[in-house]
Write a protein that holds these residues in place. Structure first.
Motif, PDB file in Angstrom:
ATOM      1  N   LEU A 137      15.967   1.308  -7.732  1.00 22.19           N
ATOM      2  CA  LEU A 137      15.880   0.682  -9.050  1.00 22.19           C
ATOM      3  C   LEU A 137      16.097  -0.825  -8.967  1.00 22.19           C
ATOM      4  O   LEU A 137      15.460  -1.591  -9.695  1.00 22.19           O
ATOM      5  CB  LEU A 137      16.907   1.324  -9.993  1.00 22.19           C
ATOM      6  N   VAL A 138      16.979  -1.248  -8.064  1.00 27.63           N
ATOM      7  CA  VAL A 138      17.217  -2.686  -7.896  1.00 27.63           C
ATOM      8  C   VAL A 138      15.956  -3.377  -7.390  1.00 27.63           C
ATOM      9  O   VAL A 138      15.536  -4.428  -7.923  1.00 27.63           O
ATOM     10  CB  VAL A 138      18.389  -2.930  -6.922  1.00 27.63           C
ATOM     11  N   PHE A 139      15.322  -2.795  -6.359  1.00 34.61           N
ATOM     12  CA  PHE A 139      14.104  -3.398  -5.819  1.00 34.61           C
ATOM     13  C   PHE A 139      12.984  -3.394  -6.861  1.00 34.61           C
ATOM     14  O   PHE A 139      12.206  -4.354  -6.949  1.00 34.61           O
ATOM     15  CB  PHE A 139      13.663  -2.664  -4.549  1.00 34.61           C
ATOM     16  N   TYR A 140      12.912  -2.328  -7.652  1.00 33.86           N
ATOM     17  CA  TYR A 140      11.906  -2.272  -8.706  1.00 33.86           C
ATOM     18  C   TYR A 140      12.186  -3.343  -9.753  1.00 33.86           C
ATOM     19  O   TYR A 140      11.262  -4.007 -10.248  1.00 33.86           O
ATOM     20  CB  TYR A 140      11.898  -0.884  -9.342  1.00 33.86           C
TER      21      TYR A 140
ATOM     22  N   SER B 134       5.239   2.051  -7.876  1.00 32.69           N
ATOM     23  CA  SER B 134       6.539   2.725  -7.818  1.00 32.69           C
ATOM     24  C   SER B 134       6.407   4.197  -8.201  1.00 32.69           C
ATOM     25  O   SER B 134       7.023   5.071  -7.580  1.00 32.69           O
ATOM     26  CB  SER B 134       7.521   2.023  -8.753  1.00 32.69           C
ATOM     27  N   LEU B 135       5.579   4.478  -9.203  1.00 29.75           N
ATOM     28  CA  LEU B 135       5.343   5.854  -9.643  1.00 29.75           C
ATOM     29  C   LEU B 135       4.709   6.685  -8.537  1.00 29.75           C
ATOM     30  O   LEU B 135       5.132   7.819  -8.263  1.00 29.75           O
ATOM     31  CB  LEU B 135       4.448   5.833 -10.882  1.00 29.75           C
TER      32      LEU B 135
ATOM     33  N   GLU C  61       4.710   3.096   3.574  1.00 30.26           N
ATOM     34  CA  GLU C  61       5.547   2.627   2.469  1.00 30.26           C
ATOM     35  C   GLU C  61       5.619   1.099   2.451  1.00 30.26           C
ATOM     36  O   GLU C  61       5.560   0.482   1.376  1.00 30.26           O
ATOM     37  CB  GLU C  61       6.953   3.205   2.584  1.00 30.26           C
ATOM     38  N   ASP C  62       5.713   0.491   3.624  1.00 32.26           N
ATOM     39  CA  ASP C  62       5.735  -0.973   3.700  1.00 32.26           C
ATOM     40  C   ASP C  62       4.420  -1.566   3.206  1.00 32.26           C
ATOM     41  O   ASP C  62       4.408  -2.586   2.497  1.00 32.26           O
ATOM     42  CB  ASP C  62       6.002  -1.426   5.135  1.00 32.26           C
ATOM     43  N   LEU C  63       3.314  -0.933   3.578  1.00 30.92           N
ATOM     44  CA  LEU C  63       2.005  -1.428   3.140  1.00 30.92           C
ATOM     45  C   LEU C  63       1.848  -1.318   1.629  1.00 30.92           C
ATOM     46  O   LEU C  63       1.292  -2.226   0.988  1.00 30.92           O
ATOM     47  CB  LEU C  63       0.887  -0.654   3.849  1.00 30.92           C
ATOM     48  N   VAL C  64       2.319  -0.233   1.050  1.00 30.17           N
ATOM     49  CA  VAL C  64       2.256  -0.087  -0.403  1.00 30.17           C
ATOM     50  C   VAL C  64       3.076  -1.189  -1.071  1.00 30.17           C
ATOM     51  O   VAL C  64       2.664  -1.772  -2.081  1.00 30.17           O
ATOM     52  CB  VAL C  64       2.757   1.304  -0.841  1.00 30.17           C
ATOM     53  N   GLY C  65       4.236  -1.493  -0.495  1.00 33.98           N
ATOM     54  CA  GLY C  65       5.058  -2.566  -1.044  1.00 33.98           C
ATOM     55  C   GLY C  65       4.369  -3.919  -0.961  1.00 33.98           C
ATOM     56  O   GLY C  65       4.406  -4.715  -1.912  1.00 33.98           O
TER      57      GLY C  65
ATOM     58  N   ILE D 115      -5.125   1.176   0.681  1.00 33.06           N
ATOM     59  CA  ILE D 115      -3.891   0.952  -0.059  1.00 33.06           C
ATOM     60  C   ILE D 115      -4.156   0.136  -1.325  1.00 33.06           C
ATOM     61  O   ILE D 115      -3.604   0.422  -2.392  1.00 33.06           O
ATOM     62  CB  ILE D 115      -2.852   0.234   0.827  1.00 33.06           C
ATOM     63  N   LEU D 116      -5.000  -0.892  -1.218  1.00 36.01           N
ATOM     64  CA  LEU D 116      -5.323  -1.695  -2.395  1.00 36.01           C
ATOM     65  C   LEU D 116      -6.053  -0.867  -3.447  1.00 36.01           C
ATOM     66  O   LEU D 116      -5.862  -1.075  -4.645  1.00 36.01           O
ATOM     67  CB  LEU D 116      -6.174  -2.902  -1.987  1.00 36.01           C
TER      68      LEU D 116
END
Length: 255
Positions: free
Chosen positions: A30-33, A66-67, A179-183, A206-207
């Motif tokens: 939640l903090v990162f979001y 995030s979803l 997960e890193d790529l999505v971020g 990913i895009l």
């Protein structure tokens, strides 16, 4: 249904045993979001439009990413965290002997309860942003269908990365790369150089996963784009099953 109830009961008990760790994980997510949302408000503090994207578009894109990740984590992250180790240590025997497809049995290791709370929170925030678009019913269907396909793509890319453990011993670095790529690519596609747009739209989509749900709402994409994503998902599934079949031929039991 009874099997799912048993899996849910086991997952809930595990969460209660390690609830402090689970709550900390949820809090960090939640903090990162929150940082992502704050960044969006700073980027668009003057209510400007950047390359066709306004503040609401950007914030919904971040929330959608995030979803998708929370949705994936809830169903598959526990299985994927264990799969690489099971392959390397030869601990797949009991799974391979069961009368269930081992591809799915290894991928589903239980429900990640903290991700369920993250998923619910993301759905609430996404609903607030979606209301600003006043979408028609079919547009909402397209949006959530694109999110579902995004979950499938994230799952399949992770499955392909972890499947490399059949050939490569040190694959721990690959387990978190998706997960890193999505971020990294939870930004509008137009913000990136053309070369990266091509690579992460078609080769590693990913895009497409992060951008398509919002483009559908903005009416900058339609059923054709959604069908292409479905085709890419099917292609990744075929490649993933082929990799799994070849990998099992190289598997050595610890027994």
């Amino acid at each position: 249904m009874r099997i799912l109830q048993c899996v849910w009961s086991r997952s809930w008990k595990q969460f209660m045993i390690y609830r402090a760790t689970g709550c900390l994980t949820l809090a960090l997510a939640l903090v990162f979001y929150g940082i992502e949302l704050l960044t969006g408000y700073i980027y668009f503090s003057s209510d400007v439009t950047v390359k066709g994207w306004d503040r609401t578009d950007y914030l919904l894109l971040v929330t959608t990413a995030s979803l998708i990740m929370a949705w994936y984590n809830f169903f598959f992250v526990l299985g994927h965290e264990q799969l690489s180790e099971k392959i390397l240590t030869g601990a797949l025997d009991q799974i391979l002997l069961r009368p269930v497809d081992p591809y799915w049995l290894t991928a589903f290791g239980g429900f990640d309860i903290p991700s369920l709370f993250d998923l619910g929170f993301s759905l609430v925030i996404a609903s607030l942003f979606l209301s600003k678009y006043q979408p028609a019913f079919f547009e909402l269907v397209w949006y959530f269908l694109a999110c579902l396909l995004g979950v499938c793509v994230v799952f399949l890319l992770n499955q392909l990365c972890i499947g490399c453990a059949f050939w490569i011993v040190r694959t721990s670095a690959l387990s978190g790369i998706v997960e890193d790529l999505v971020g990294i690519f939870s930004r509008p596609r137009a913000f990136f150089p053309v070369s990266l747009q091509i690579i992460f739209t078609w080769l590693i989509p990913i895009l497409t996963v992060t951008n398509l749900p919002i483009l559908l709402l903005k009416r900058h994409a339609g059923l054709t784009s959604l069908s292409l994503l479905a085709g890419l998902t099917l292609f990744l599934y075929i490649v993933s099953r082929w990799q799994w079949k070849l990998g099992l031929k190289r598997y050595f039991s610890a027994a």
